[in-house]
Write an enzyme that holds these catalytic residues in place. Structure first.
Site, short mmCIF file in Angstrom:
data_model
loop_
_atom_site.label_atom_id
_atom_site.label_comp_id
_atom_site.label_asym_id
_atom_site.label_seq_id
_atom_site.Cartn_x
_atom_site.Cartn_y
_atom_site.Cartn_z
N GLY A 64 0.81 -1.20 0.00
CA GLY A 64 0.00 0.00 0.00
C GLY A 64 0.85 1.25 0.00
O GLY A 64 0.73 2.10 -0.87
N GLY B 237 6.35 -0.78 4.91
CA GLY B 237 6.57 -2.06 5.57
C GLY B 237 7.34 -3.03 4.69
O GLY B 237 8.19 -3.79 5.17
N GLU B 238 7.07 -2.98 3.40
CA GLU B 238 7.74 -3.88 2.46
C GLU B 238 9.24 -3.57 2.41
O GLU B 238 10.07 -4.48 2.41
CB GLU B 238 7.10 -3.74 1.07
N HIS C 35 23.71 6.65 -5.56
CA HIS C 35 24.51 6.83 -4.35
C HIS C 35 24.45 5.64 -3.40
O HIS C 35 25.37 5.46 -2.60
CB HIS C 35 24.06 8.07 -3.59
N ASN C 36 23.38 4.86 -3.42
CA ASN C 36 23.20 3.80 -2.43
C ASN C 36 23.27 2.40 -2.99
O ASN C 36 23.18 1.43 -2.25
CB ASN C 36 21.86 3.98 -1.70
N ARG D 85 33.24 7.81 -3.62
CA ARG D 85 33.01 8.06 -2.20
C ARG D 85 31.78 7.32 -1.68
O ARG D 85 31.67 7.02 -0.50
CB ARG D 85 32.89 9.56 -1.93
N GLY E 144 4.41 0.92 0.71
CA GLY E 144 5.77 0.50 0.42
C GLY E 144 6.68 0.53 1.63
O GLY E 144 7.77 -0.03 1.62
#
Length: 149
Positions: free
Chosen positions: A66, A70-71, A98-99, A132, A68
């Site tokens: 719904g 909790g998922e 970046h992640n 970085r 996102g």
């Protein structure tokens, strides 16, 4: 690209839509449920998507619900998963850039199909910058491994 996808009942219709879109784009899709709009708990489904990614069975994962939220949280409990909640194009781009996010989470009650399509396109086509940002990913991995920073 091989992609695992899973949703709860709230994300079911968007999952079906995105699965078909991914196949049209030439990706191989592994559907880990749910398979209807009947109420279902999302943590086992999101964990299955996360495990498929972490174990190298697929390249990336997608979890839908719904909101996102909790998922994303459930997927992130799997060691090696970097799940990002992306209900807009900016977060989709930078979660990859970046992640190096390997699981995408979206809220079917937050984004419509058109926006979801664009979020997915951006998320799939944006490369990780490294540099970085790799140092920060390494620090996240250290935290995940229980190392003290």
């Amino acid at each position: 690209m091989q992609i695992a996808i899973g949703s709860d009942h709230a994300g079911y219709r968007l999952k079906e839509h995105l699965s078909a879109l991914l196949e049209r784009w030439g990706h191989e899709v592994t559907d880990l449920g749910t398979h209807s709009e009947d109420a279902v708990d999302y943590p086992p489904i999101c964990a299955a998507v996360g495990r498929a990614v972490a174990d190298g069975k697929v390249d990336r994962g997608i979890v839908l619900g719904g909101s996102g939220q909790g998922e994303q949280i459930a997927a992130n409990k799997v060691h090696g998963v970097r799940a990002a909640l992306c209900n807009d194009l900016y977060t989709a781009e930078f979660s990859r850039r970046h992640n190096d996010a390997n699981v995408l989470s979206m809220g079917a009650r937050v984004v419509g199909e058109g926006l979801a399509d664009e979020i997915l396109r951006v998320w799939l086509t944006t490369d990780f910058e490294g540099g970085r940002h790799q140092r920060r990913i390494d620090e996240i991995t250290a935290l995940e491994n229980g190392e003290i920073l």
